[in-house]
Motif scaffolding. Structure first.
Motif, short mmCIF file in Angstrom:
data_model
loop_
_atom_site.label_atom_id
_atom_site.label_comp_id
_atom_site.label_asym_id
_atom_site.label_seq_id
_atom_site.Cartn_x
_atom_site.Cartn_y
_atom_site.Cartn_z
N ASP A 1 8.18 1.18 0.09
CA ASP A 1 7.23 1.04 1.21
C ASP A 1 6.57 -0.33 1.14
O ASP A 1 5.35 -0.45 1.11
N ARG B 1 3.94 -1.34 4.49
CA ARG B 1 2.70 -0.58 4.69
C ARG B 1 1.98 -0.28 3.37
O ARG B 1 0.76 -0.23 3.32
N SER C 1 1.45 2.47 1.79
CA SER C 1 0.51 3.53 2.18
C SER C 1 -0.25 4.12 1.01
O SER C 1 -1.44 4.43 1.12
N ASP D 1 2.27 5.36 10.99
CA ASP D 1 3.49 4.55 10.90
C ASP D 1 3.73 3.71 12.14
O ASP D 1 4.81 3.14 12.31
N GLY E 1 4.44 -2.42 10.16
CA GLY E 1 3.11 -2.47 9.57
C GLY E 1 2.05 -2.82 10.59
O GLY E 1 2.35 -3.20 11.71
N SER E 2 0.79 -2.67 10.20
CA SER E 2 -0.33 -3.03 11.07
C SER E 2 -1.19 -4.08 10.41
O SER E 2 -1.23 -4.18 9.18
#
Length: 214
Positions: A12, A15, A17, A49, A123-124
């Motif tokens: 991952d 992100r 997470s 997501d 991603g953000s």
């Protein structure tokens, strides 16, 4: 976080997470010791997501802690020196937040490029479009960088208004922490391929909510 990092790097990488979750818990527990942080408008948040550009007003170090209460795995941009701070800086590095040398044009361009790559990979990112913290709590004019990135990648912009962070911990007075509650208001998403339109609409939405709730 050090133990989780290798797994995030392999499975991952964008992100991260699990590491973002550690940040969220850290922020929630540490702020709860001093004052409440309330989030309004959670229904406007994108899925975990879903790639998005979050933009918020910036008046305090407490803004980052407040944004972690959204519980979304975004990456924020911070000056390079902050990554050298023991524990906090190490956490930022492991989580994948983005370093920036503010006075270097090349670093600014590299940062925007990296943000576009994150968005393209699902991603953000979080931007404070004012560029730096307001010393008075009054919102300054927005810069267009965040909105150019969102427009080019055609991802939604999530405007967020942070109310009360300046009163809790004013810029330049980090040694003073006041028992003032903070409200984080999440507004409905906006999306456009016109960066100027995104910038103007976001600034208007955030400023109006800041004035109406102050």
């Amino acid at each position: 976080m050090a133990m989780l990092f290798p797994l995030c790097w392999v499975f991952d990488r964008t992100r991260r997470s699990a590491l973002s979750f550690c940040n969220d818990v850290w922020a929630t527990v540490s702020t709860a010791l001093f004052f409440p942080i309330v989030v309004e408008g959670r229904e406007h948040l994108p899925r975990h997501d879903e790639a998005a550009v979050y933009v918020a007003n910036h008046a305090s170090f407490m803004d980052i802690y407040s944004m972690f209460h959204l519980r979304r795995p975004f990456k924020f941009i911070s000056k390079t020196s902050n990554f050298l701070i023991p524990v906090v800086g190490w956490s930022m590095f492991l989580t994948g937040h983005v370093p920036l040398k503010r006075m270097e044009r090349r670093s600014q361009m590299e940062t925007l490029k990296k943000c576009r790559e994150m968005l393209a990979d699902g991603g953000s990112v979080l931007f404070f479009p004012e560029g730096t913290r307001s010393a008075t709590g009054k919102m300054a004019a927005f810069k267009k960088g965040a909105f150019s990135v969102a427009a080019k990648e055609n991802v939604p912009v999530i405007p967020v208004t942070i109310v009360g962070a300046h009163e809790a911990m004013a810029s330049g007075k980090e040694y003073e922490l006041h028992n003032a509650g903070i409200k984080v208001i999440v507004h409905p998403r906006i999306q456009s391929t016109d960066a100027d339109d995104l910038c103007a609409r976001s600034e208007k939405i955030i400023k109006e909510a800041l004035v109406n709730n102050s």
